[in-house]
Design an enzyme around this catalytic site. Structure first.
Site, PDB file in Angstrom:
ATOM      1  CG  ASP A 102      -1.885   1.117   1.328  1.00 10.37           C
ATOM      2  OD1 ASP A 102      -2.769   1.210   0.646  1.00 10.37           O
ATOM      3  OD2 ASP A 102      -1.460   1.985   2.259  1.00 10.37           O
ATOM      4  CD  GLU A 108      -2.116   2.563  -3.634  1.00 11.40           C
ATOM      5  OE1 GLU A 108      -3.148   3.350  -3.811  1.00 11.40           O
ATOM      6  OE2 GLU A 108      -1.674   2.650  -2.488  1.00 11.40           O
TER       7      GLU A 108
END
Ligand code: GLC
Length: 579
Positions: free
Chosen positions: A222, A295
């Site tokens: 993330d 990401e």
């Protein structure tokens, strides 16, 4: 025995085939599950791990190879699980560690791989590490980024810099206990870790090892581009970021130009380190390759660094957000062509592509590009070379659900104003999954849901779409079958705009059928002579996949020189002969 004799012998025994086979993830079909909204089994209106386990067969039905689950770890849910208070515990809202283990073992039986969402940039402010850091405990005091700030001429304390949080307002929060500010690039309940502290790095490495031991097949990492900020100067201070001129609102994320808070040169190296951990685990334990999907909403050249460099491997899958970030409703075929080829051209030698168009942070594909283009994006993602990543519900063509200001819970919207909350809210893409046309869309047996069920669930749902031959769901399933074709699985790819309106993707592996996907992006009827687009095509093709826009059927033949496309029609053609 010479080396070559050995090789031939091994081939004869079929032993080299395993080594030579492409790794599983290269052409995998990934499916992102947002567990809160996927399937609720205990009636509390929030999805859970048992719900995921129950629906693993559905994943199999729709041809999914691996599923990435948004976070289900212990969390006060300020950012719905992206604020983790214990990196090694399941949140009771989602179930227990036993439920997790059951899910993994069922997934293994079905051969569906499980990818965990790894959130390294920050923890929750309820995390024990943060509590100890805030208390100034020696071992933990530098786990996070702390600074006393400055006292101005009027005696007022002000934050160390003008840095702004993604969720609005200063990225610094004053902590009464420690009498210092801490950095939070997202919500104030999500303090940023200090990755310049080797102990923090080791803690995070151990989180990876813990979940690898539990049997996960990899991690979606993330918000990696936020991991490092510029290093403090010799006085322990940080510089202000320069201003952007498009807003005067100092609370808006766009107020500053992000040169010190994202994309610092150290960041990809963190990912290289994590890849080493995965490699080591595999060397010690065997099994299929474990993967990293990262990401990063960075400029494309920086994204490419996450693949690795000449000496280190990085993530197998640095998310390709080119289509999400740059395409819009009016984009023409040349724009699609450019974005796709640009990724393929910039990708380092020997690496593999990935394609993604939706996730839990973006409005639904059908709401961004029009419900008429749902099949277009599914066909595009699944016939381009490499792996595809589909957000749950996109296979059904789910649209944004309406969520009133009163019902809005996303901090990105709640931290702002009612007047423009719809521009910021991620809730509409997170409404519960539509399993059937029954009460609560078959998502829960409870009386209410954490976000309202979208009103169109009676038309767009798994049960109904199973029964409609050219539903989005059945188109998706048909695509997954086509992906097994050698030309689509491992063939070369040519991506060309035929005109402003039509995009064409050709896939071919020598000795096999030629496949061509065609996309009529706008609402006119178009005629295409494919011989003018690609060289050396056979004279005849047949329809391999049609959609509800088509007037032809699968198997109908057509001449290469004349293909008619109805408004918004996307199709896949297959040559009638192998070449
Ligand atoms: C990522 C997640 C998003 C989350 C943020 C902070 O961008 O996709 O949902 O809010 O990181 O963790």
């Amino acid at each position: 025995m010479t080396a070559w004799t050995k090789v031939f012998l091994l081939i004869g025994l079929g032993l080299l085939a395993v080594d030579a086979a492409a790794p599983w993830w290269k052409t995998a079909s990934f499916y992102q599950i947002y567990p809160r909204s996927f399937k609720d089994t205990d009636g509390d209106g929030v999805g859970d791990l048992n719900g995921v386990t129950e629906k693993l067969e559905y994943l199999k039905e729709i041809g999914v190879t691996a599923t990435w689950l948004s976070p289900f770890l212990k969390s006060p849910m300020a950012d719905f699980g992206y604020d983790i208070s214990d990196f090694k515990e399941v949140d009771p809202l989602f179930g227990t560690m036993e439920d997790f283990e059951k899910m993994v073992s069922r997934a293994k039986e079905l051969d569906v791989k499980i990818i965990l969402d790894f959130v390294p940039n920050h923890s929750s402010d309820d995390c024990d590490w943060f509590l100890r850091s805030a208390a100034g405990e020696e071992q933990y005091k530098d786990y996070y980024i702390w600074h006393p700030g400055f006292v101005d001429d009027d005696g007022n304390r002000r934050p160390p810099t003008n840095w702004v949080s993604v969720f609005r307002g200063s990225a610094w929060e004053w902590h009464e206990g420690r009498q210092e500010y801490y950095l939070h690039q997202f919500h104030k309940k999500q303090p940023d870790f200090n990755f310049r502290n080797p102990v923090v790095r080791e803690e995070m490495n151990n989180v990876l090892r813990f979940w690898l031991e539990k049997g996960v097949d990899g991690f979606r990492v993330d918000a990696i581009y936020h991991a490092f900020e510029i290093e403090a100067d010799e006085n322990g201070n940080y510089p202000d970021e320069p201003r952007n001129d498009w807003t005067d609102d100092p609370d808006e994320y766009g107020y500053t130009h992000k040169i010190y808070t994202v994309d610092q040169p150290e960041t990809p190296h963190l990912v290289y380190e994590w890849r080493q951990i995965l490699e080591q685990f595999q060397a010690d334990n065997g099994g299929d390759e474990r993967i990293l999907m990262v990401e990063t909403w960075s400029p494309i050249e920086i994204v490419m660094d996450y693949y690795g460099n000449s000496t280190a491997d990085g993530a197998q899958i640095p998310f390709n957000f080119q289509l999400i970030s740059n395409l819009h409703y009016d984009s023409d075929a040349y724009h699609y062509e450019y974005l796709i080829n640009n990724w393929l051209n910039l990708m380092p030698e020997g690496k593999s592509a990935n394609w993604v168009i939706g996730n839990h942070d973006k409005n639904r594909v059908g709401s961004r590009f029009g419900a008429d283009r749902v099949d277009l994006f599914n066909i595009l993602l699944l016939t381009l070379p490499g792996c595809s990543i589909t957000y749950n519900g996109e296979e059904l063509g789910m649209l944004d659900g309406y969520v009133s200001w009163e019902d809005t819970v996303d901090p990105q919207a709640c931290n702002g104003y009612e007047a423009n909350y719809m521009d910021n809210s991620r809730d509409p893409a997170r409404t519960p999954m539509h399993w059937s046309d029954e009460k609560m869309a078959g998502f829960t047996t409870g009386k209410s849901t954490w976000l309202p069920v979208a009103s169109d669930f009676t038309q767009r749902n798994v049960k109904t779409e199973r029964g409609v031959s050219l539903s989005h769901l059945n188109v998706f399933k048909r695509l997954q079958a086509l992906r097994q074709e050698p030309s689509i699985e491992e063939g070369s790819a040519e991506i060309k705009a035929v005109s402003n309106y039509v995009l064409a993707v050709k896939r071919h592996l020598s000795g096999n059928y030629v496949y061509i996907s065609l996309f009529n992006i706008f609402d006119s009827i178009e005629n295409v002579n494919l011989s003018n687009v690609f060289d050396d095509l056979p004279a005849k093709f047949q329809y391999a996949l049609v959609t509800e826009k088509s007037i032809k059927k699968v198997g109908d033949q057509l001449s290469t020189s004349s293909v008619t496309l109805m408004p918004h029609e996307s199709i896949v053609l297959r040559s009638t002969v192998t070449v």
